[in-house]
Design an enzyme around this catalytic site. Sequence first.
Site, PDB file in Angstrom:
ATOM      1  N   GLY A 213     -68.114 -10.379  57.808  1.00 20.74           N
ATOM      2  CA  GLY A 213     -66.752  -9.914  58.051  1.00 20.74           C
ATOM      3  C   GLY A 213     -66.769  -8.461  58.479  1.00 20.74           C
ATOM      4  N   GLU A 214     -65.721  -7.730  58.165  1.00 18.14           N
ATOM      5  CA  GLU A 214     -65.583  -6.302  58.483  1.00 18.14           C
ATOM      6  C   GLU A 214     -65.467  -6.029  59.987  1.00 18.14           C
ATOM      7  OE1 GLU A 214     -68.835  -4.058  56.821  1.00 18.14           O
ATOM      8  OE2 GLU A 214     -68.551  -4.854  54.809  1.00 18.14           O
ATOM      9  N   GLY A 215     -65.483  -7.078  60.824  1.00 16.75           N
ATOM     10  CA  GLY A 215     -65.559  -6.880  62.258  1.00 16.75           C
ATOM     11  C   GLY A 215     -66.988  -6.735  62.750  1.00 16.75           C
TER      12      GLY A 215
ATOM     13  N   GLU B  77     -61.796  -7.111  58.775  1.00 16.05           N
ATOM     14  CA  GLU B  77     -61.035  -7.233  57.532  1.00 16.05           C
ATOM     15  C   GLU B  77     -61.918  -7.032  56.314  1.00 16.05           C
ATOM     16  OE1 GLU B  77     -62.460  -9.887  55.895  1.00 16.05           O
ATOM     17  OE2 GLU B  77     -63.481 -10.312  57.783  1.00 16.05           O
TER      18      GLU B  77
END
Length: 336
Positions: A303-305, A163
């Site tokens: 974050g961001e995976g 995300e």
Amino acid sequence: MTADFTTLAEFRALLAAAPTTDQKAQGEAEDRNGQLTKPPGALGRLEDLAIWYAGWRGTGRPEIAAPQVVVFAGNHGVTAQGVSAFPAEVTVQMVANFQLGGAAINQLAKAAGATMQAVPLDLETPTADFTQAAAMTEVEVVAALAAGWNAVDEASDLLVVGEMGIGNTTSAAAIANALYGGSAEDWVGRGTGVDDAGLAIKARVVGAGVALHGAPKGLEALRTLGGRELAGMAGAIARARNLRIPVIMDGFICTSAAATLENEVAGALEHVVAGHVSAEAAHGAVLARLGKEPMLSLGMRLGEGSGAAVAINILKSAVACHSGMATFAEAGVSDG
């Protein structure tokens, strides 16, 4: 591809009817694991991961050839409350960075041999400030769930969802507080790096949101306190289950989004493993509630995976050993 639901009730029904692990394949994987050229249990948790993966893929000797990483982006009306150290414009700017291949997740996906795509979700229309109203209407949350559902490549054999959304640690904390109780202070963290004053603001905002909406559970927590990117991740995780594609879960925000599925339908996350435990203080607590043991603990909080993407190679290693090693009989080695 078009999502198979148009209402939350229909989505809930799909969750309840989702397939389970293939017991025959899992048994075959367990049998194979017992015959490999190693002492029993010598590869530790890698053995458990490979058997789990085999059960979901429906074969006792699986491979990981087509992992997929999808990063969902959304904007949050609650940022007007001063909960983030960065302005909402950063969400749009980071999506451009993803699309140009310049973010950390691009490099990590490439290193793991995964495809990667960014899915912006109505960035020009932030969700409502959840201290004043529900973050999303049913139509809005269903649209975001459907975007996640439709983003999953049916040909993939492993999924990571990430995300990007300024303010989304506040939404994640509010969801965790609603699902699991306690005080807002138990669930808020520094997110993008807010100071002590910012942390106090986040706690106040989370407490106000949970109080306004009456500590909602399951998908209602996602609708009233979440964001489009959280719903996108939840929709993708649900679609992966529908396709028997295993999922590696990322950090606090991803885990909070996933938790709404488990809270709605017990067992909804059986096809999911935790990639890592992040430095966001409450992540470990949510993982504990879900009974998920993280593969990695690297102090990450991007974050961001990103944490889950690093863990792809751990799972690949587990599956490679399981499926590629010779058995004692094949190798002509005595098993004692």
